[in-house]
Design an enzyme around this catalytic site. Structure first.
Site, mmCIF file in Angstrom:
data_model
loop_
_atom_site.group_PDB
_atom_site.id
_atom_site.type_symbol
_atom_site.label_atom_id
_atom_site.label_comp_id
_atom_site.label_asym_id
_atom_site.label_seq_id
_atom_site.Cartn_x
_atom_site.Cartn_y
_atom_site.Cartn_z
ATOM 1 N N LYS A 117 0.864 -1.193 0.000
ATOM 2 C CA LYS A 117 0.000 0.000 0.000
ATOM 3 C C LYS A 117 0.890 1.228 0.000
ATOM 4 O O LYS A 117 2.018 1.191 0.530
ATOM 5 C CB LYS A 117 -0.889 0.017 1.249
ATOM 6 C CG LYS A 117 -2.089 0.935 1.131
ATOM 7 C CD LYS A 117 -3.215 0.266 0.374
ATOM 8 C CE LYS A 117 -4.399 1.195 0.171
ATOM 9 N NZ LYS A 117 -5.503 0.504 -0.489
ATOM 10 N N THR A 202 -15.630 -2.023 -8.190
ATOM 11 C CA THR A 202 -15.698 -2.266 -6.742
ATOM 12 C C THR A 202 -17.142 -2.182 -6.249
ATOM 13 O O THR A 202 -17.603 -3.044 -5.481
ATOM 14 C CB THR A 202 -14.815 -1.273 -5.966
ATOM 15 O OG1 THR A 202 -13.524 -1.289 -6.525
ATOM 16 C CG2 THR A 202 -14.720 -1.654 -4.502
#
Ligand code: NAD
Length: 460
Positions: A117, A202
């Site tokens: 990340k 998503t």
């Protein structure tokens, strides 16, 4: 979810495997338990942290400085993969937690990736396009030798998007002449090698995961043990009633807009009784039309006020942003930000099914409380993987030059979401020890990761 919550959950999976579930990994021989403990300890740490201050010359001639991070958590199952967040909430601890969740999410969803990340501490609203481009390029220079199509493949996250990915791709290309570059980032614009359907993936995938749960329980398509009969009956009651399923949606950005449109056009009738953003909640007992509200939100970056609602022909009341969480509904889709349900409002939640589109919208205490009240929580690590799944398709497409239609891509993503949801729901509805769905997601992912670690000599 904080770093501590994540590492605590990893430790409880370790404890559970050692003390309770002796069937799992039982071919590992007599040092099985020790290997599980070591695997857990490894996953509680990270492989590498790259950090530094990005400095740019701003439009007014002064220097802007932005702390930036990339955390590479674990690459046992494949190249590091995870988004880059541009936000003032970014710090090393947050990025670390999110990198751990990516490792687990990618493993749970059988994607050939580990977890990473990135983040830049910046308020994007206070910067011009040129400044944001310079920050994006400076970020790539910081990570010059740590990212790449077969090393670490970032994607967009909160505050960044396809434009940022296109800028970053170009900077990487300039820094690495004569090397493959197109697959270094996913979430690019379609013209620059992005996959069709990525932006709505998503939100659609999140809705698919929930709808699959409703379907298999309503239509008795899954084994459910005695301990879970009452939950099954309460979900079944929602699926069987003669009126539409009442849905409330928190947040109205990229994810929630796509979920709202999927619900509105779903063959199982849904009525969206509430939609919120950071400024307000719109509530209507008769249902809200996202086909009108999405274009409005995209144009004005907010929901309509009372007079604008009248002009749009929408009958709804305007309430405070938190009202969405406690309205009377069957399903609450949390698609905004983290820590929205806590001990302060947990007792007021009316929904039977809670779906985590956002990362970490329910805190640990509320999670336990809601489970104890017979609510079903579909956790982030399961529900919001549609985006990273389509990112994988984008990466694959960059390797093979295949050109799939949006419909093919979204169908493929939805099928994968259903398959993984089926695995998790089967484990949940037959579990004997009262584990939460989140715990079981962590457990399935953990077993997969440490199994690969053992096979590849990282655990011995
Ligand atoms: P976004 O920035 O497009 O939208 C966020 C929305 O939440 C906005 O409408 C904003 O007004 C609203 N919001 C912010 N604070 C709020 C508050 N206090 N109450 C109510 N609404 C509030 O972001 P997004 O891409 O839709 O992502 C939303 C969440 O989903 C984030 O947690 C993100 O990490 C997660 N997520 C997104 C993706 C993706 O592909 N978009 C993938 C995985 C996870």
């Amino acid at each position: 979810m904080t770093e501590n919550t994540t590492t605590r959950l990893i430790q409880s999976v370790v404890d559970h495997l050692v003390e309770t579930d002796t069937d799992a990994l039982n071919g590992w021989g007599e040092n099985r338990n020790q290997l599980i403990q070591v695997g857990g300890d490894m996953l509680k740490g990270v492989d590498k942290v790259i950090s530094g201050d990005l400095r740019i010359i701003k439009d007014d001639g002064t220097v802007g400085t932005y702390p930036a991070f990339r955390v590479q958590h674990n690459n046992a199952c494949g190249y590091y993969k995870g988004g880059i967040r541009f936000s003032t909430g970014v710090n090393q601890a947050e990025v670390t937690t999110l990198s751990m969740l990516m490792t687990l999410k990618n493993a749970l969803h059988h994607l050939p990736y580990g977890g990473g990340k990135g983040g830049v501490h910046i308020d994007v609203r206070k910067h011009s396009k040129r400044e944001l481009r310079d920050v994006s390029q400076a970020y790539v220079r910081l990570l010059k030798n740590d990212i790449g199509p077969y090393l670490d493949i970032p994607a967009p996250d909160v505050g960044s998007g396809e434009e940022v990915m296109d800028w970053m791709t170009n900077e990487y290309k300039a820094l690495h002449p004569n090397e493959p570059f197109i697959n270094t980032f996913t979430g690019k614009s379609i013209a620059n090698g992005g996959a069709k359907g990525r932006s709505e993936s998503t939100g659609i995938g999140t809705f698919t995961s929930y709808l699959y749960l409703l379907d298999i329980l309503t239509n008795d398509k899954i084994e459910v043990n005695e301990a879970h009969q009452s939950v099954k009956e309460s979900v079944k009651a929602i699926g069987k009633k003669d009126e539409p399923v009442k849905l409330a949606i928190q947040g109205f950005g990229n994810l929630s807009q796509a979920s709202a449109l999927a619900a509105y056009n779903c063959e199982v009738p849904h009525k969206i009784v509430a939609i919120s953003d950071s400024r307000s909640t719109l509530y209507s007992e008769n249902g809200l039309d996202p086909e009108v509200l999405v274009p409005f939100k995209q144009k004005h970056d907010r929901l309509p006020n009372e007079s604008e609602l009248k002009e749009l022909g929408i009958e709804a009341t305007v309430e405070d942003p938190k009202a969405v969480l406690t309205v009377d509904c069957d399903v609450l889709l949390l698609g905004a930000i983290e820590n929205q349900i806590t001990k302060d409002n947990q007792a007021d939640i009316k929904a039977t099914i809670l779906v985590e589109g956002a990362n970490g919208p329910i805190d640990r205490d509320a999670d336990d409380y809601l489970e104890s009240q017979g609510k079903v929580i579909i956790p982030d690590v399961l529900a919001n993987a549609g985006g990273v799944t389509v990112s994988y398709f984008e990466w694959r497409q960059g390797n093979t030059n295949e050109d799939k239609s949006k419909e093919e891509i979204l169908n493929d993503m939805n099928q994968r979401m259903k398959d993984v949801s089926h695995e998790v729901f089967s484990a949940y509805f037959t579990s004997e020890h009262g584990e939460s769905m989140r715990f079981l997601c962590f457990k399935l992912a953990f077993i997969r990761i440490i199994d690969v670690m053992k096979r590849t000599g990282k655990l011995i």
